[in-house]
Write a protein that holds these residues in place. Sequence first.
Motif, PDB file in Angstrom:
ATOM      1  N   GLY A 154      30.590  43.126  63.811  1.00  0.00           N
ATOM      2  CA  GLY A 154      30.032  42.360  62.856  1.00  0.00           C
ATOM      3  C   GLY A 154      29.664  42.976  61.402  1.00  0.00           C
ATOM      4  N   ILE A 155      29.377  44.332  61.370  1.00  0.00           N
ATOM      5  CA  ILE A 155      29.219  44.994  60.446  1.00  0.00           C
ATOM      6  C   ILE A 155      30.558  45.321  59.756  1.00  0.00           C
ATOM      7  N   GLN A 156      31.477  45.658  60.479  1.00  0.00           N
ATOM      8  CA  GLN A 156      33.065  45.927  59.810  1.00  0.00           C
ATOM      9  C   GLN A 156      33.473  44.536  59.121  1.00  0.00           C
ATOM     10  N   THR A 157      33.176  43.465  59.809  1.00  0.00           N
ATOM     11  CA  THR A 157      33.633  42.025  59.239  1.00  0.00           C
ATOM     12  C   THR A 157      32.910  41.841  58.044  1.00  0.00           C
ATOM     13  N   MET A 158      31.335  42.030  57.845  1.00  0.00           N
ATOM     14  CA  MET A 158      30.622  41.735  56.760  1.00  0.00           C
ATOM     15  C   MET A 158      31.339  42.710  55.563  1.00  0.00           C
ATOM     16  N   LEU A 159      31.580  44.003  55.676  1.00  0.00           N
ATOM     17  CA  LEU A 159      31.993  44.891  54.738  1.00  0.00           C
ATOM     18  C   LEU A 159      33.435  44.355  54.297  1.00  0.00           C
ATOM     19  N   PHE A 213      34.338  43.496  50.300  1.00  0.00           N
ATOM     20  CA  PHE A 213      35.069  44.446  49.698  1.00  0.00           C
ATOM     21  C   PHE A 213      36.447  43.336  49.374  1.00  0.00           C
ATOM     22  N   GLY A 214      36.830  42.289  50.555  1.00  0.00           N
ATOM     23  CA  GLY A 214      37.904  41.533  50.020  1.00  0.00           C
ATOM     24  C   GLY A 214      37.738  40.629  48.947  1.00  0.00           C
ATOM     25  N   ILE A 215      36.579  40.121  48.585  1.00  0.00           N
ATOM     26  CA  ILE A 215      36.332  39.637  47.488  1.00  0.00           C
ATOM     27  C   ILE A 215      36.391  40.251  46.351  1.00  0.00           C
ATOM     28  N   LYS A 216      35.986  41.535  46.152  1.00  0.00           N
ATOM     29  CA  LYS A 216      35.988  42.424  45.092  1.00  0.00           C
ATOM     30  C   LYS A 216      37.451  42.943  44.824  1.00  0.00           C
ATOM     31  N   ILE A 244      41.625  39.861  47.797  1.00  0.00           N
ATOM     32  CA  ILE A 244      42.448  39.256  48.892  1.00  0.00           C
ATOM     33  C   ILE A 244      42.467  37.978  49.068  1.00  0.00           C
ATOM     34  N   PHE A 245      43.865  37.334  49.457  1.00  0.00           N
ATOM     35  CA  PHE A 245      43.485  35.838  50.009  1.00  0.00           C
ATOM     36  C   PHE A 245      42.797  35.595  51.198  1.00  0.00           C
ATOM     37  N   PRO A 246      41.994  34.481  51.246  1.00  0.00           N
ATOM     38  CA  PRO A 246      41.742  33.726  50.309  1.00  0.00           C
ATOM     39  C   PRO A 246      40.589  33.677  49.435  1.00  0.00           C
ATOM     40  N   LEU A 247      40.167  34.927  49.133  1.00  0.00           N
ATOM     41  CA  LEU A 247      39.272  35.368  48.591  1.00  0.00           C
ATOM     42  C   LEU A 247      39.624  35.635  47.142  1.00  0.00           C
ATOM     43  N   SER A 248      40.721  35.199  46.487  1.00  0.00           N
ATOM     44  CA  SER A 248      41.151  35.516  45.160  1.00  0.00           C
ATOM     45  C   SER A 248      41.361  34.494  44.236  1.00  0.00           C
ATOM     46  N   ALA A 249      41.024  33.378  44.471  1.00  0.00           N
ATOM     47  CA  ALA A 249      41.291  32.163  43.681  1.00  0.00           C
ATOM     48  C   ALA A 249      40.389  32.431  42.590  1.00  0.00           C
ATOM     49  N   TRP A 250      39.589  33.240  42.256  1.00  0.00           N
ATOM     50  CA  TRP A 250      38.648  33.183  40.939  1.00  0.00           C
ATOM     51  C   TRP A 250      39.201  34.264  39.947  1.00  0.00           C
ATOM     52  N   ALA A 289      42.313  44.225  35.395  1.00  0.00           N
ATOM     53  CA  ALA A 289      43.350  44.353  36.180  1.00  0.00           C
ATOM     54  C   ALA A 289      43.891  45.344  36.659  1.00  0.00           C
ATOM     55  N   GLY A 290      43.788  46.465  35.921  1.00  0.00           N
ATOM     56  CA  GLY A 290      44.337  47.797  36.429  1.00  0.00           C
ATOM     57  C   GLY A 290      43.369  48.316  37.314  1.00  0.00           C
ATOM     58  N   LEU A 291      42.016  48.425  37.316  1.00  0.00           N
ATOM     59  CA  LEU A 291      41.275  49.212  37.848  1.00  0.00           C
ATOM     60  C   LEU A 291      40.145  48.521  38.900  1.00  0.00           C
ATOM     61  N   LEU A 292      39.623  47.345  38.260  1.00  0.00           N
ATOM     62  CA  LEU A 292      38.178  46.839  39.223  1.00  0.00           C
ATOM     63  C   LEU A 292      38.845  46.452  40.634  1.00  0.00           C
ATOM     64  N   THR A 293      39.949  45.784  40.615  1.00  0.00           N
ATOM     65  CA  THR A 293      40.164  45.453  42.043  1.00  0.00           C
ATOM     66  C   THR A 293      40.692  46.593  42.905  1.00  0.00           C
ATOM     67  N   LYS A 294      41.087  47.639  42.263  1.00  0.00           N
ATOM     68  CA  LYS A 294      41.386  48.810  43.128  1.00  0.00           C
ATOM     69  C   LYS A 294      40.314  49.684  43.561  1.00  0.00           C
ATOM     70  N   VAL A 295      38.819  49.382  43.045  1.00  0.00           N
ATOM     71  CA  VAL A 295      37.781  49.735  43.631  1.00  0.00           C
ATOM     72  C   VAL A 295      37.348  49.229  44.840  1.00  0.00           C
ATOM     73  N   GLY A 296      37.664  47.863  45.021  1.00  0.00           N
ATOM     74  CA  GLY A 296      37.503  47.236  46.027  1.00  0.00           C
ATOM     75  C   GLY A 296      38.523  47.625  47.226  1.00  0.00           C
ATOM     76  N   VAL A 297      40.019  47.957  46.737  1.00  0.00           N
ATOM     77  CA  VAL A 297      40.894  48.425  47.896  1.00  0.00           C
ATOM     78  C   VAL A 297      40.338  50.010  48.285  1.00  0.00           C
ATOM     79  N   TYR A 298      39.946  50.576  47.385  1.00  0.00           N
ATOM     80  CA  TYR A 298      39.435  51.836  47.651  1.00  0.00           C
ATOM     81  C   TYR A 298      38.230  51.880  48.761  1.00  0.00           C
TER      82      TYR A 298
END
Length: 555
Positions: free
Chosen positions: A244-249, A253-256, A259-265, A282-291
């Motif tokens: 549950g913890i892993q899924t919530m994290l 992070f997937g929204i930030k 990641i599809f389907p959380l990317s429509a915004w 575009a260059g950085l903020l999404t990569k913080v989520g990937v990090y």
Amino acid sequence: MNLWTVQTLVPLPVLVPLFAAGLALALHRHERAQRFISVAALSVAVAAAAGLVVAAHDGPVVNDLGGWAAPVGVNLVADPLAALMLLISSIMLLCVLLYSMAQGIADGDGRTVPAARGAEELRRTLQAQDADADESGRRDVLPVAIFHPTFLILAAGVADAFLAGDLFNLYVGFEILLAASYVLLTLGGTSERIRAGSVYVVVALLSSIVFLLAVGLVYAATGTVNMAQLAERLPDIDPGVRLGIQTMLLLAFGIKAAIFPLSAWLPDSYPTAPAPVTAVFAGLLTKVGVYAILRTQTMLFPHDEKLEAVLLVLALATMLVGILGAVAQDDVKRLLSFTLVSHIGYMIFGVALATEASTAAAIFYVVHHITVQTALFLVVGLIERRAGTTSLERLGGLATMAPGLAVLFFVPAMNLAGIPPLSGFLGKVGLLEAGVVDGSVLAWILVVGSVVTSLLTLYAVIRAWNKAFWQPCPDERSLPARAPIPLGMIGPTAALVAVGVSLTVLAGPLWKYAERAAVMVMDGSTYVEAVFPDGAPRGTGESNEVQDETEGSTP
């Protein structure tokens, strides 16, 4: 450098921009002073990050803020992954700042006014600002006076997210990013930007709420939020709670990370922002989520096959949906926004395979994509300034009017598409090789999907290249008023394009460093030993205290 000097470098990329932001805000009426402070602060951040890249090669560098050791105090940890991300992001932020400053100086009165819709909107913006002058003829405090402080706060938030040694400090870093990015996104106050900013902030707040709930659940289950300590304690808790913890994290992070389907915004939010702001987002903020996904998946939840399979499916969907959206676009900004979503899938592909080779390839690809995507959005800003539009139906003949601009677009565009021998090709080959070595059905499907996505990316950027630069110039009367391109804007753009090319030239050393970072982040023991030289405290909450009391009373 001795140990004390190296440890002193760790908080500088956070503290210096924050201090500079306060100073720049105090000097809001002195644009030249603001420019000097901003450039100096980000230059210090670049130098500190470069020092940390060298120092972290042999192991993580830890700074216990205030002298309070973990887990009681807050610590910042610069391992090879964090140091590398910090360096490339600091270089990118400095280039974008110089670009924005040159644009503001060229637009008049020395003001940093990031334009978004060509010369006509710029003229209306400046007229509106002039109309705000008070009776004494002196302008009131303008919204653009907060650009430098906000940009510096954004830089501090990014650095804090990369260096955070605990989940709550990571949350704080994300919240700093949210506050600063919302101000930058709505800078200028147009209805279009306010609408896009409202969507962005609602989505970001939703992810922040999920993240905060996850942090609370982590503390309730383990008695700590320190990541080094969590690496020791999480394997001992109930598997259902851990899942549950892993899924919530992952959800937060997937929204930030979009990641599809959380990317429509994302495609509706980024193109409305000023060119420098869009480039940073575009260059950085999404990569913080990937990090954040990379850090938590490898260190806190290693080898979870169920969610790794889910991540592989989401990576494939992100690639294909994103690139199909890009192919359908007739605006360069929206096209690049969709390719941004698509190429997040490559990074998640590397994380989901969960091997040292795939993680190294993902790290290399993140560094490549930060540089190339930022450069492309800066070039699009130059196109918009030169032609007055980013619509592919209204652009044309730019190869004749601005041949240098054509080169600046072509090089990063081919790099994004993965044309050999550029860094985009090398990163994709590394990911494909890791997928082939894995050998599972899902991995092979991702290999095929990656190749298809790369080909469609090539098609999309070549189509944009042909329409913008080679198709006949449309009727001049249908185009907005054009503005000249200042050399000060071309210089930072060319520098960032050159950085992208240098990733190809220095691919060997960079790949070895990425492999070193992957080994450390996959192992985790080196990280834990750096944070807790005497061993990480184990146990969870009250149960640990009861156990200690029981052991002490045993005859």
